[in-house]
Design a protein around this motif. Structure first.
Motif: not given
Length: 390
Positions: A132-150, A384-390
């Motif tokens: 549950e925590v890993v899945s939610l972590a990925l969803k949260g990261a996706r709010l900021y960036t549509s770029g590739p994640l590891t 925010a930086l990963a999503g280009g909001r610098s």
């Protein structure tokens, strides 16, 4: 983070990044994680006892009128867990989220920055809570960036299970667990384990007399012997400190591993693949060596299945048995989400299972309970930086 990619200063963050922080807070609340607002100031000695040396050196210290040493919270996990354990519902499962300032000394960067995160406490279904925590972590990261994640994953429990299966002495198990968590001297200590046991005549008699004794009683006996000899301090260390060091070093010198067993440890630590392939590789190594690692590997398999059910693409995740984090209290799953585009070269989200922290805290508070715990922190300025909001 590289020298030419500075961390984002939140004092200059554009409004859209702050809006995303609030979207993250709403996502976490919608997933059932109640907002927690712990104190800014917490006991410094508590933090030192619970975190690794690297983080302890970065605390902002102060004191109160009674002379108690305090620090600004370096993260949220410790104060959130403390609030839960000191509350009336410490024996119940609970889910907390947070978003606010934390404080660490960071050369060349602001000491205050914002952090979000979640803590899932008291859930007996550990693998389901991990997923549950890993899945939610990925969803949260996706709010900021549509770029590739590891997604990098590991499991401290596999290494702890391995050193238990090898039949090492308690002193060696503690030493190697500490090496693994702090990633410093593991290779050197493995070489030392492969050497023949060293039991000099000056130690052999005393060690034989102390064998099987209660550790506290053994330490007191050695302390008394030093005091009788007129030794109270050496190099600023007390007789009690010297006794503890002697017993540890003597125990470490008394039990080794055959080179073939050391080679098995090295094979296990070399496993790196997607999580499902890693499980198969580890089972094959354990079977060939005649070691029972079924407990931690069955837990890995259950977690993999639950992550897949939650829609996490494990074929692109990397599982490494040697992957750990620089905090002492992790006991099972560890993971980090990173930016595959290269805009940010530090973790965007990181966390894992930290049952050891709650064990230490319940002991300090005199509570006779077990509180399984897993969580993660979102580095919102990096996101925010990963999503280009610098």
């Amino acid at each position: 983070m590289s020298a030419d990619t500075p961390e984002l200063d939140m004092t200059a963050t554009p409004p859209d990044a702050r809006d995303l922080d609030q979207s993250l807070a709403a996502l976490l609340a919608g997933a059932g994680f109640a907002r927690s607002e712990p104190p800014l100031l917490i006991a410094a000695d508590l933090v030192r006892d619970l975190v690794g040396e690297a983080l302890a050196r970065r605390l902002y210290l102060t004191g109160d009128g009674d002379g108690a040493e305090l620090c600004l919270r370096p993260d949220y996990t410790i104060p959130v867990v403390q609030m839960h354990l000191e509350g009336a519902r410490a024996r119940e499962a609970a889910a907390y989220s947070y978003l606010g300032p934390v404080f660490r000394q960071r050369p060349g960067l602001p000491g205050e920055f914002r952090q979000a995160g979640i803590e899932l406490l008291g859930r007996a279904d550990r693998e389901a809570a991990d997923a549950e925590v890993v899945s939610l972590a990925l969803k949260g990261a996706r709010l900021y960036t549509s770029g590739p994640l590891t997604l990098a994953m590991g499991d401290v429990g596999i290494f702890l299970g391995l050193i238990d299966a090898l039949g090492l002495s308690p002193a060696w198990r503690r030493r190697l667990a500490k090496d693994f968590r702090r990633s410093g001297g593991l290779a050197q200590d493995l070489r030392r384990l492969a050497e023949p046991p060293a039991t000099g005549p000056s130690r052999a008699g005393l060690l034989a007399a102390l064998e099987g004794s209660d550790p506290k009683a053994a330490r007191e006996l050695v302390t008394d012997l030093l005091s009788i000899a007129g030794i109270t301090t050496v190099g600023g260390r007390s007789a009690s400190d010297i006794a503890e060091r002697f017993l540890e070093q003597a125990a470490l010198g008394s039990g080794g591993l055959s080179p073939d067993k050391v080679a098995v440890v090295e094979k296990v630590l070399a496993v790196e693949a997607d999580p499902m392939s890693a499980e198969r590789d580890l089972r094959a190594i354990a079977a060939a060596a005649g070691l029972d690692l079924s407990g931690p590997l069955d837990r890995l398999a259950r977690r993999n299945a639950l992550l897949a059910e939650a829609g996490v693409d494990l074929t692109n995740a990397r599982f490494s048995t040697s992957f750990g984090r620089d905090v002492d209290y992790y006991t099972g799953l560890v993971f980090e989400i990173g930016d595959a585009s290269g805009k940010v070269d530090k973790q965007l989200v990181g966390g894992g299972r930290y049952d050891r922290l709650t064990d230490m805290m319940t002991a300090k508070l005199g509570l006779d309970i077990k509180v399984p715990a897993v969580g993660c922190a979102f580095w919102v300025e990096r996101l925010a930086l990963a999503g280009g909001r610098s």
